[in-house]
Design a protein around this motif. Sequence first.
Motif, PDB file in Angstrom:
ATOM      1  N   ASN A 133       0.841  -1.189   0.000  1.00  0.00           N
ATOM      2  CA  ASN A 133       0.000   0.000   0.000  1.00  0.00           C
ATOM      3  C   ASN A 133       0.880   1.244   0.000  1.00  0.00           C
ATOM      4  OD1 ASN A 133      -2.761  -1.340   0.647  1.00  0.00           O
ATOM      5  ND2 ASN A 133      -1.411  -2.077   2.290  1.00  0.00           N
ATOM      6  N   ALA A 134       0.427   2.259  -0.730  1.00  0.00           N
ATOM      7  CA  ALA A 134       1.127   3.544  -0.773  1.00  0.00           C
ATOM      8  C   ALA A 134       0.106   4.647  -0.526  1.00  0.00           C
ATOM      9  CB  ALA A 134       1.819   3.749  -2.109  1.00  0.00           C
ATOM     10  N   LEU A 135       0.422   5.542   0.418  1.00  0.00           N
ATOM     11  CA  LEU A 135      -0.459   6.650   0.772  1.00  0.00           C
ATOM     12  C   LEU A 135       0.301   7.956   0.613  1.00  0.00           C
ATOM     13  CD1 LEU A 135      -3.067   7.830   2.066  1.00  0.00           C
ATOM     14  CD2 LEU A 135      -1.977   7.450   4.295  1.00  0.00           C
ATOM     15  N   TYR A 136      -0.220   8.836  -0.226  1.00  0.00           N
ATOM     16  CA  TYR A 136       0.410  10.143  -0.426  1.00  0.00           C
ATOM     17  C   TYR A 136      -0.553  11.225   0.050  1.00  0.00           C
ATOM     18  CZ  TYR A 136       2.839  14.096  -2.492  1.00  0.00           C
ATOM     19  OH  TYR A 136       3.498  15.273  -2.660  1.00  0.00           O
ATOM     20  N   THR A 137      -0.060  12.082   0.942  1.00  0.00           N
ATOM     21  CA  THR A 137      -0.862  13.156   1.527  1.00  0.00           C
ATOM     22  C   THR A 137      -0.382  14.507   1.010  1.00  0.00           C
ATOM     23  OG1 THR A 137      -1.183  11.830   3.534  1.00  0.00           O
ATOM     24  CG2 THR A 137      -1.620  14.188   3.697  1.00  0.00           C
ATOM     25  N   MET A 138      -1.336  15.348   0.621  1.00  0.00           N
ATOM     26  CA  MET A 138      -0.969  16.654   0.114  1.00  0.00           C
ATOM     27  C   MET A 138      -1.993  17.696   0.562  1.00  0.00           C
ATOM     28  SD  MET A 138      -2.096  16.280  -3.910  1.00  0.00           S
ATOM     29  CE  MET A 138      -1.838  18.015  -4.236  1.00  0.00           C
ATOM     30  N   ASP A 139      -1.572  18.938   0.472  1.00  0.00           N
ATOM     31  CA  ASP A 139      -2.445  20.060   0.765  1.00  0.00           C
ATOM     32  C   ASP A 139      -3.052  20.549  -0.554  1.00  0.00           C
ATOM     33  OD1 ASP A 139      -2.985  23.105   0.968  1.00  0.00           O
ATOM     34  OD2 ASP A 139      -2.878  22.437   3.057  1.00  0.00           O
ATOM     35  N   PHE A 140      -4.396  20.571  -0.599  1.00  0.00           N
ATOM     36  CA  PHE A 140      -5.079  20.990  -1.812  1.00  0.00           C
ATOM     37  C   PHE A 140      -5.957  22.196  -1.475  1.00  0.00           C
ATOM     38  CE2 PHE A 140      -8.763  20.691  -4.724  1.00  0.00           C
ATOM     39  CZ  PHE A 140      -8.092  20.818  -5.931  1.00  0.00           C
ATOM     40  N   ALA A 141      -5.472  23.370  -1.844  1.00  0.00           N
ATOM     41  CA  ALA A 141      -6.198  24.616  -1.571  1.00  0.00           C
ATOM     42  C   ALA A 141      -6.541  24.746  -0.100  1.00  0.00           C
ATOM     43  CB  ALA A 141      -7.444  24.696  -2.436  1.00  0.00           C
ATOM     44  N   GLY A 142      -5.579  24.365   0.748  1.00  0.00           N
ATOM     45  CA  GLY A 142      -5.791  24.473   2.181  1.00  0.00           C
ATOM     46  C   GLY A 142      -6.576  23.329   2.783  1.00  0.00           C
ATOM     47  N   ASN A 143      -6.885  22.316   1.993  1.00  0.00           N
ATOM     48  CA  ASN A 143      -7.641  21.157   2.479  1.00  0.00           C
ATOM     49  C   ASN A 143      -6.795  19.893   2.323  1.00  0.00           C
ATOM     50  OD1 ASN A 143     -10.123  22.670   2.934  1.00  0.00           O
ATOM     51  ND2 ASN A 143     -10.208  22.810   0.693  1.00  0.00           N
ATOM     52  N   LEU A 144      -7.163  18.869   3.075  1.00  0.00           N
ATOM     53  CA  LEU A 144      -6.421  17.607   3.062  1.00  0.00           C
ATOM     54  C   LEU A 144      -6.871  16.741   1.893  1.00  0.00           C
ATOM     55  CD1 LEU A 144      -4.447  15.646   4.512  1.00  0.00           C
ATOM     56  CD2 LEU A 144      -6.443  14.749   5.726  1.00  0.00           C
ATOM     57  N   LEU A 145      -5.908  16.218   1.135  1.00  0.00           N
ATOM     58  CA  LEU A 145      -6.193  15.303   0.033  1.00  0.00           C
ATOM     59  C   LEU A 145      -5.210  14.148   0.107  1.00  0.00           C
ATOM     60  CD1 LEU A 145      -7.857  14.704  -2.517  1.00  0.00           C
ATOM     61  CD2 LEU A 145      -6.170  16.018  -3.822  1.00  0.00           C
ATOM     62  N   ASP A 146      -5.757  12.927   0.231  1.00  0.00           N
ATOM     63  CA  ASP A 146      -4.947  11.704   0.282  1.00  0.00           C
ATOM     64  C   ASP A 146      -5.216  10.865  -0.956  1.00  0.00           C
ATOM     65  OD1 ASP A 146      -3.968  12.366   2.745  1.00  0.00           O
ATOM     66  OD2 ASP A 146      -5.261  10.994   3.873  1.00  0.00           O
ATOM     67  N   PHE A 147      -4.146  10.307  -1.504  1.00  0.00           N
ATOM     68  CA  PHE A 147      -4.270   9.301  -2.554  1.00  0.00           C
ATOM     69  C   PHE A 147      -3.666   8.003  -2.030  1.00  0.00           C
ATOM     70  CE2 PHE A 147      -4.191  13.289  -4.931  1.00  0.00           C
ATOM     71  CZ  PHE A 147      -5.311  13.137  -5.739  1.00  0.00           C
ATOM     72  N   LYS A 148      -4.416   6.930  -2.180  1.00  0.00           N
ATOM     73  CA  LYS A 148      -3.928   5.641  -1.709  1.00  0.00           C
ATOM     74  C   LYS A 148      -4.148   4.599  -2.791  1.00  0.00           C
ATOM     75  CE  LYS A 148      -4.018   2.494   2.261  1.00  0.00           C
ATOM     76  NZ  LYS A 148      -4.669   2.142   3.551  1.00  0.00           N
ATOM     77  N   ALA A 149      -3.135   3.775  -3.001  1.00  0.00           N
ATOM     78  CA  ALA A 149      -3.225   2.697  -3.985  1.00  0.00           C
ATOM     79  C   ALA A 149      -2.472   1.494  -3.446  1.00  0.00           C
ATOM     80  CB  ALA A 149      -2.657   3.138  -5.326  1.00  0.00           C
ATOM     81  N   GLY A 150      -2.837   0.330  -3.925  1.00  0.00           N
ATOM     82  CA  GLY A 150      -2.157  -0.861  -3.444  1.00  0.00           C
ATOM     83  C   GLY A 150      -2.552  -2.093  -4.221  1.00  0.00           C
ATOM     84  N   ALA A 151      -1.926  -3.186  -3.881  1.00  0.00           N
ATOM     85  CA  ALA A 151      -2.183  -4.461  -4.548  1.00  0.00           C
ATOM     86  C   ALA A 151      -2.022  -5.586  -3.547  1.00  0.00           C
ATOM     87  CB  ALA A 151      -1.228  -4.657  -5.724  1.00  0.00           C
ATOM     88  N   MET A 152      -2.647  -6.706  -3.867  1.00  0.00           N
ATOM     89  CA  MET A 152      -2.586  -7.891  -3.023  1.00  0.00           C
ATOM     90  C   MET A 152      -2.564  -9.134  -3.905  1.00  0.00           C
ATOM     91  SD  MET A 152      -5.513  -9.756  -0.854  1.00  0.00           S
ATOM     92  CE  MET A 152      -5.802 -10.708  -2.341  1.00  0.00           C
ATOM     93  N   TYR A 153      -1.800 -10.125  -3.484  1.00  0.00           N
ATOM     94  CA  TYR A 153      -1.821 -11.425  -4.162  1.00  0.00           C
ATOM     95  C   TYR A 153      -1.845 -12.506  -3.108  1.00  0.00           C
ATOM     96  CZ  TYR A 153      -0.388 -15.624  -6.610  1.00  0.00           C
ATOM     97  OH  TYR A 153      -0.336 -16.902  -7.085  1.00  0.00           O
ATOM     98  N   ARG A 154      -2.726 -13.475  -3.307  1.00  0.00           N
ATOM     99  CA  ARG A 154      -2.782 -14.611  -2.382  1.00  0.00           C
ATOM    100  C   ARG A 154      -2.889 -15.900  -3.181  1.00  0.00           C
ATOM    101  NH1 ARG A 154      -7.002 -13.528   0.047  1.00  0.00           N
ATOM    102  NH2 ARG A 154      -6.120 -12.604   1.930  1.00  0.00           N
ATOM    103  N   HIS A 155      -2.037 -16.848  -2.826  1.00  0.00           N
ATOM    104  CA  HIS A 155      -2.144 -18.197  -3.376  1.00  0.00           C
ATOM    105  C   HIS A 155      -2.604 -19.109  -2.250  1.00  0.00           C
ATOM    106  CE1 HIS A 155      -1.344 -21.868  -5.593  1.00  0.00           C
ATOM    107  NE2 HIS A 155      -0.665 -22.308  -4.547  1.00  0.00           N
ATOM    108  N   LYS A 156      -3.727 -19.761  -2.485  1.00  0.00           N
ATOM    109  CA  LYS A 156      -4.295 -20.666  -1.492  1.00  0.00           C
ATOM    110  C   LYS A 156      -4.287 -22.083  -2.048  1.00  0.00           C
ATOM    111  CE  LYS A 156      -7.925 -19.475   0.937  1.00  0.00           C
ATOM    112  NZ  LYS A 156      -7.510 -19.697   2.352  1.00  0.00           N
TER     113      LYS A 156
END
Length: 920
Positions: free
Chosen positions: A515-538
């Motif tokens: 998972n990757a979370l990037y936090t930034m200030d957008f016109a004085g407001n909070l803006l987060d972008f989060k993306a990620g991946a998962m793999y499972r072998h069962k």
Amino acid sequence: MIKALLLILVTLLCSGDVFGQTLHRITGSVTDARDRTPLTGATVVLDDTNLFGVVGLDGSFVIRNVPPGTYTYTVSYVAYVTQTGSLTVEDEGLELHFRLEMSRAELDAVTLRAARDFRTEQSARVTEQTSPTVVNVVDARSIEMSPDVTVANVVQRVSGVSLERSSSGDGQHAIVRGMDKRYNYTLVNGIKIPSPEVKNRYVPLDIFPSDLLDRLIVTKALTPDMEGDAIGGVIDMRMRNAPDRFILNANVGLGYSQIYSDQDRLTSDFSVISTLSPHAANGADYRASVDDFPYGNIDFREEGAPVNRVFGLAIGNRFLNNRIGVIAAGSLQQNFRGANSLFFEMDVDREDNNPFYDTVQDRRISTEQIRGGLHVKTDFRINDRHKIDFYNALIRLEDRFNRAYADTNLRIGRGQGVGTGRISQNFRTRNQLQQIYNSTLQGTHLFANDNLLLDWSAVYSLATNDDPDMVDLKLITGRTINSAGEFVDEPVLLDRDLTRRWTNNEDEDIAGYFNALYTMDFAGNLLDFKAGAMYRHKNRTNSFNSYLLRASPITQVWSGDINNHTWNLFNPGGTPTDPLNYESQEDVFAWYGMATYERGRFRAIGGLRVETTDFSWETNGPQTLPGRTGQRDYTDILPSIHLRYQPQDNMNLRLSYFQSISRPNFFEVIPYSINEDDFRERGNPFLERTQAQNVDFRFELFPGALDQLMVALFFKEIKDPIESALIIDGQAIILQPNNFGTANNFGFELDVTKYIRNWGVRAYYTYTDSRITTSKIFRFRDDSGNLTSRELNQTRPLQGQSRHISNLTGLYKNSRTGTDVQLSAVFTGRRIIGVSPYYENDIWQRSFWQMDFSAEQRVGYGITAYLKINNLLNTPLRAEVPLPNTRNPQEAPYINTDSNTLVREEFFQQTWLIGLRYAL
């Protein structure tokens, strides 16, 4: 005269005026300076006096009988900066409010802030208030204080959650918002774990001892960074974390089950059981013999009242200037449970479609559960930006089960009337061992001026289930009436067939998360972008071997000792070609993207999750068997959006929409056929996954740090729900999972908590209404007098859904005396526990109340005595068909009504536990 003096003295003391001096009260509160959470247990002391106050559950304190004057005071609480000062008490008294700051410590140029104790109820309320989605949290202190020793029983204290219980009456699986266990999944520290159960993906919660938990989080609305296969909810068990200082906790308890005060426990010799079948232990070409099957485990005997035992130990500390933290915690429980029950096998009258009794069983069940857990967690703080966690856990449950019942057939040999007919005596022994091992390596890393947060997890998990040498011993007898009109018992004969069955199951997971979370200030407001991946072998493997021993000679009069009888082995090669010898694999790849925008009091979270599933299986069944092998490939696109608005600081309005799925259980798609329980079972290789659209609205008010009011509405549209239902195949009635059209589920939740000084009340009520329409068979005699049937549509609730569930808990906590008391009552409304192929013949469990009690008393430095009592009301499980028995109600006249026919009645009685807990 003496009485008069005493009366005058009491009057003077009560008026607060002794020898002309008026006494006053000092009141107020002590809370955390940052978030105003109450610091329950903090002390406010008037120096050089014996006057002090202890902070209660709501953060308030009171100091009574204070003479007028000027005093210095000290306000203190563990891990907080002590406050001192002076005050003056005049005629009207004082009201004071203290805000304490967390303490800091300087160690080798590293500044550390004392960590909040996330095991408290205050922290649980903060988590619910600040969570990005709809959650309920049970903290470690509430778990410790509750009457519950397993996670399964703890989860019933959460609004919207009811329990499915085991044969011994203990909680086992959770039903969330009316959605059966298959529609939920379980996490340990945020990571999904495999199930040791043969039939379910869902992890049985009774395998986990509750004293290993820091908190229990139930999430009811999924965000894109959560796995998408939950329609009801997600249960996350957060295990104990490494502490910020040395801790040592110990727990020892003894108890008993009241059912054994009236009867002995049924038991057998489990030490003779081999985990592997003769075929598995000696190779595929091995030909077993009668000597491979000992009889100790079916040599039933009775023993006196057993003692339940509970042990727990946790130790932790930090090392290397607090950079490395370690905690090791273990728990061991040995509990003896039992049940006495009546069970009626039913048939449906061909004349009027009403149920009637076919056989009646008088059952007696004895179980011994040995439950253990060990977990070790280490965290390494590389620096303020980078941290590594390494977690290992082994959870184990051994269930030793013995059952005896007398089965009276109400049709065979019944020609002479009530009290006659064939009777069979049945004995079953079963020793089931379930284990879950999990090893998780996790990292958290901060970059780019703390704007970029990366986290990853590498996971290995293995769940196993060994269910060896289950055996049913059956004796046949009967009763007739002789020429003198007297009842005569027939000889007891040994049934000719004796089946010995082995099942072994492994479910292995290898998974990775990023998972990757990037936090930034957008016109004085909070803006987060989060993306990620998962793999499972069962990879899941299941082995099944069944051997048939046949009495030789076939007719043998029962001697009372299994060792006096002789057998021939009918199938020395076992059953290696049974379809329940199978291997299945599942690969799930998922990725997601989401954004969080926060402006003032408004926050929005939206995103998309994509999950691709590749599922296949292969069995050892015959080549011509339909469904012997199979494969399913599908991709699910799961959008969601979550809105939160805060009209004021202590109030939330939440609105959520998300899509989710539920995959079939591995066992269900195997084309097996087996007859071990109350009905013949069969798999269905044509099952499809269930898909759902979910909407949630919740109003939240937190008027005090521990007080809360939550009101929620929810709606679910469920496509292809899976339920195990009875179907008709020729002359046989078979239990089989199937997809059933489209269902709707909607409801309302009310959750209230209120504390006043030392008293508290916690209550919830949930209304749930689910509807599904399916075709059923209606039997009748037509106008021409012929027996026939037709199909009718019937609308009913989903299996397991109760329209009404509620919990009412009263609490008393006195920090000064170290006294805690809790009385909890849980109501579960009527619900379907068995789906019939016949119109209006579904089996409903009656509504019931269960009441539990617990108490704690501090008896010394760090030592607390406790008492836990479950099922105070001796609440039975009763199940019925909501139609009258018009054919043979005389077979059970005391339990029949004009509108319902009883099917099951089980009594479990109370369980008691008393012990000592030590905390350093």
